[in-house]
Design an enzyme around this catalytic site. Sequence first.
Site, PDB file in Angstrom:
ATOM      1  N   ASP A  29       2.612  -6.978 -10.789  1.00  0.00           N
ATOM      2  CA  ASP A  29       1.343  -7.492 -10.267  1.00  0.00           C
ATOM      3  C   ASP A  29       0.199  -6.559 -10.700  1.00  0.00           C
ATOM      4  O   ASP A  29       0.322  -5.330 -10.668  1.00  0.00           O
ATOM      5  CB  ASP A  29       1.403  -7.591  -8.736  1.00  0.00           C
ATOM      6  CG  ASP A  29       0.323  -8.500  -8.179  1.00  0.00           C
ATOM      7  OD1 ASP A  29       0.666  -9.584  -7.673  1.00  0.00           O
ATOM      8  OD2 ASP A  29      -0.876  -8.128  -8.253  1.00  0.00           O
ATOM      9  N   HIS A  98       5.096 -18.634  -7.599  1.00  0.00           N
ATOM     10  CA  HIS A  98       5.577 -17.285  -7.938  1.00  0.00           C
ATOM     11  C   HIS A  98       6.153 -16.648  -6.691  1.00  0.00           C
ATOM     12  O   HIS A  98       5.692 -16.904  -5.581  1.00  0.00           O
ATOM     13  CB  HIS A  98       4.461 -16.418  -8.534  1.00  0.00           C
ATOM     14  CG  HIS A  98       3.198 -16.433  -7.737  1.00  0.00           C
ATOM     15  ND1 HIS A  98       2.309 -17.500  -7.776  1.00  0.00           N
ATOM     16  CD2 HIS A  98       2.679 -15.545  -6.865  1.00  0.00           C
ATOM     17  CE1 HIS A  98       1.300 -17.253  -6.967  1.00  0.00           C
ATOM     18  NE2 HIS A  98       1.510 -16.071  -6.395  1.00  0.00           N
TER      19      HIS A  98
HETATM   20  P1  AMP Z   1      -0.899 -15.267  -4.610  1.00  0.00           P
HETATM   21  O1  AMP Z   1      -2.076 -14.712  -3.876  1.00  0.00           O
HETATM   22  O2  AMP Z   1       0.363 -15.370  -3.793  1.00  0.00           O
HETATM   23  O3  AMP Z   1      -1.250 -16.564  -5.313  1.00  0.00           O
HETATM   24  O4  AMP Z   1      -0.537 -14.190  -5.712  1.00  0.00           O
HETATM   25  C1  AMP Z   1      -1.193 -14.095  -6.939  1.00  0.00           C
HETATM   26  C2  AMP Z   1      -0.932 -12.708  -7.435  1.00  0.00           C
HETATM   27  O5  AMP Z   1      -1.184 -12.674  -8.822  1.00  0.00           O
HETATM   28  C3  AMP Z   1      -1.802 -11.634  -6.789  1.00  0.00           C
HETATM   29  O6  AMP Z   1      -0.973 -10.656  -6.165  1.00  0.00           O
HETATM   30  C4  AMP Z   1      -2.588 -11.057  -7.972  1.00  0.00           C
HETATM   31  O7  AMP Z   1      -2.815  -9.671  -7.861  1.00  0.00           O
HETATM   32  C5  AMP Z   1      -1.692 -11.402  -9.140  1.00  0.00           C
HETATM   33  N1  AMP Z   1      -2.341 -11.510 -10.425  1.00  0.00           N
HETATM   34  C6  AMP Z   1      -3.475 -12.196 -10.722  1.00  0.00           C
HETATM   35  N2  AMP Z   1      -3.763 -12.092 -12.037  1.00  0.00           N
HETATM   36  C7  AMP Z   1      -2.780 -11.330 -12.583  1.00  0.00           C
HETATM   37  C8  AMP Z   1      -2.510 -10.853 -13.900  1.00  0.00           C
HETATM   38  N3  AMP Z   1      -3.318 -11.128 -14.934  1.00  0.00           N
HETATM   39  N4  AMP Z   1      -1.399 -10.086 -14.094  1.00  0.00           N
HETATM   40  C9  AMP Z   1      -0.593  -9.780 -13.060  1.00  0.00           C
HETATM   41  N5  AMP Z   1      -0.781 -10.202 -11.789  1.00  0.00           N
HETATM   42  C10 AMP Z   1      -1.870 -10.958 -11.557  1.00  0.00           C
END
Ligand code: AMP
Length: 112
Positions: A29, A98
């Site tokens: 993440d 995810h």
């Molecule tokens: P959610 O809030 O459950 O939809 O989780 C989305 C997650 O994706 C969050 O923890 C973000 O920090 C993560 N995230 C967003 N963009 C990226 C990225 N480019 N690479 C890795 N993680 C990401």
Amino acid sequence: MSTIFEKIISGEIPADIVHQDELCLVIRDIDPQAPCHLLVIPKKVIPRIGNAVENDQSILGHLLLIAAKVAESENLSSGYRIVINNGSDGGETVPHLHVHVLGGRQMKWPPG
Ligand code: AMP
């Protein structure tokens, strides 16, 4: 419009990939909420767990088995938490299913 995770799956956007197979990708993440914070992402576009269908059963099982496998390879032997956020009240920000794997610190209950 494709999500950030579709762009990572296609290679359009870089990510720190820790596992990849025919069904899913595991990345670190970008904004870790624990010393270890991984995301297990199906290659199939399923917006959220609430949109999964009967046919997705084997993919969903695979995601959990891979979550446990990467937790083991990250040495989270003293425990970890698996989270799926669904919809706005659930805290979902990326509409591509995810599984969060969080570990390396004591988790609290109830979650915020
Ligand atoms: P959610 O809030 O459950 O939809 O989780 C989305 C997650 O994706 C969050 O923890 C973000 O920090 C993560 N995230 C967003 N963009 C990226 C990225 N480019 N690479 C890795 N993680 C990401």
